[in-house]
Design a protein around this motif. Structure first.
Motif, PDB file in Angstrom:
ATOM      1  N   ARG A 122      25.933  76.968 169.937  1.00 31.46           N
ATOM      2  CA  ARG A 122      25.313  75.771 170.386  1.00 31.46           C
ATOM      3  C   ARG A 122      26.129  74.551 169.877  1.00 31.46           C
ATOM      4  N   ASN A 123      27.021  74.884 168.814  1.00 30.01           N
ATOM      5  CA  ASN A 123      28.028  73.854 168.340  1.00 30.01           C
ATOM      6  C   ASN A 123      26.856  72.627 167.576  1.00 30.01           C
ATOM      7  N   MET A 124      26.137  73.300 166.758  1.00 30.16           N
ATOM      8  CA  MET A 124      25.374  72.314 166.173  1.00 30.16           C
ATOM      9  C   MET A 124      25.937  71.607 164.920  1.00 30.16           C
ATOM     10  N   VAL A 125      26.955  72.183 164.216  1.00 27.78           N
ATOM     11  CA  VAL A 125      27.690  71.821 163.142  1.00 27.78           C
ATOM     12  C   VAL A 125      28.638  70.716 163.756  1.00 27.78           C
ATOM     13  N   SER A 126      29.436  70.762 164.609  1.00 24.86           N
ATOM     14  CA  SER A 126      30.305  69.886 165.155  1.00 24.86           C
ATOM     15  C   SER A 126      29.357  68.673 165.750  1.00 24.86           C
ATOM     16  N   GLY A 127      28.151  68.903 166.401  1.00 29.60           N
ATOM     17  CA  GLY A 127      27.566  67.792 166.839  1.00 29.60           C
ATOM     18  C   GLY A 127      26.597  67.121 165.800  1.00 29.60           C
ATOM     19  N   ASP A 128      26.398  67.679 164.669  1.00 30.08           N
ATOM     20  CA  ASP A 128      25.821  66.906 163.675  1.00 30.08           C
ATOM     21  C   ASP A 128      26.863  65.817 163.135  1.00 30.08           C
TER      22      ASP A 128
END
Length: 352
Positions: A122-128
């Motif tokens: 879910r691309n959480m690191v990139s989103g953060d």
């Protein structure tokens, strides 16, 4: 009660909780590494020369060379589940009990595995990172990812951790679950060989221990079969995958992403282990790499230390450790009548 001159020496190779240390001090003299950096192998050998017991961790390696220089050693209590960095056969020949902590790491490791899968897909690191850079001004059509709902999921290794991962996936609506294990087969779970599973799986959880047969099981040849966009999550052992091959597959885009909580540089039992996590792997954007957080839950770590201490105390008090994984050669046969400790290794009586 033991006097200071006769009290057994208990070597603890990493910092432990004060209450666990206090328990051990009631049965022996505790020498503990108070630093977060592990002792070198040379330092461990030197300190083990007069040790009766060792509480060991993943940062340690015990082999025949160390055992030959530790004639008093009676028990190696491993505060871990996977013990590939310990030569159990050599311990058995040397008359040393080896115990592990078989179950306390299972649930937190499985929880982390599912968390890594969701965060990666879910691309959480990139989103953060976007939010922290001040780039977020409201919703935009970007960073579309993949969910577990409707996905085909493969689990490599169907031991306790693999089974715990399956249990935690039950509520996510996965369309298909397949297992890869040469021995363990679970009722109701589809069983495939690795190459077959890689061709169909959207997510692959690696939960296999490191053995001679599992070393680099997921290598370039296996990855050539992977379904485009596939996510691999490794919570087993670093060297079960070929990290360089993973990096290459990420670079070409044939692999959708890779998450890991374990790395080849930690596999102390391997003579040729790398010194660090490959720079090539760290450079890939579609990765999520955590510093071995599988059991990094406060209550769990405390319970693990207590369990390892239980095994040490049992042996020092003349009993068999509850979590033993070997039957030392001084024993005339596990399950037989009580026998005496080999007097050449300390002269203590052993009772079941």
């Amino acid at each position: 009660m033991n006097t200071p001159s006769t009290a057994p020496k208990i070597l603890v190779t990493n910092p432990i909780h004060a209450e666990v240390q206090a328990r051990l001090q009631r049965v022996g003299i505790v020498e503990m590494n108070h630093d977060t950096e592990p002792w070198t192998q040379q330092q461990l050998v030197m300190r083990a020369k007069d040790a009766d017991a060792i509480m060991g961790f993943m940062t340690d390696s015990v082999d025949a060379g160390l055992l030959a220089k530790a004639p008093r050693l009676r028990v190696l209590a491993c505060a871990l589940k996977g013990y590939d960095n310990y030569d159990v056969d050599a311990c058995t020949r040397a008359g040393v009990w080896v115990s592990i902590v078989p179950d306390l790491l299972t649930e937190p490791t499985a929880e982390l595995a599912v968390g890594l899968a969701i965060s990666l897909a879910r691309n959480m690191v990139s989103g953060d990172a976007q939010v922290r850079r001040g780039e977020f001004q409201g919703w935009r059509p970007r960073l579309y990812g993949t969910g577990l709902a409707g996905a085909t999921v493969a689990i490599v290794g169907l031991g306790c951790v693999g089974q715990a991962i399956i249990a935690r996936l039950a509520g996510f609506g996965c369309a298909r679950l397949v297992g890869i294990d040469p021995v363990q087969k679970l009722p109701g779970l589809e069983s495939l060989v690795l190459e077959e599973a890689l061709t169909v799986a959207d997510f692959v959880f690696v939960a296999a221990p490191l053995t001679t047969s599992s070393f680099h099981m997921v290598d370039a040849r296996a990855l050539a079969h992977c379904k485009p966009g596939q996510f691999i999550i490794n919570v087993g052992r670093g060297s079960v995958v070929d990290e360089e091959a993973i990096a290459a597959a990420l670079e070409t885009g044939s692999l959708g992403g890779y998450a890991a909580d374990v790395f080849a540089c930690e596999d102390w039992g391997l003579a040729q282990r790398p010194a660090v996590v490959p720079v090539r792997l760290c450079a890939q954007a579609n990765t999520l790499l955590t510093p071995h957080l599988g059991s990094a839950v406060r209550d769990v770590r405390l319970a693990i230390e207590h369990r390892a201490a239980d095994n040490i105390i049992a042996v020092l008090e003349g009993h068999e450790p509850a979590d033993a994984i070997n039957c030392p050669e001084f024993h005339r046969g596990c399950g037989d009548d009580p026998v005496l400790w080999n007097t050449s290794r300390g002269g203590y009586g052993l009772r079941r």
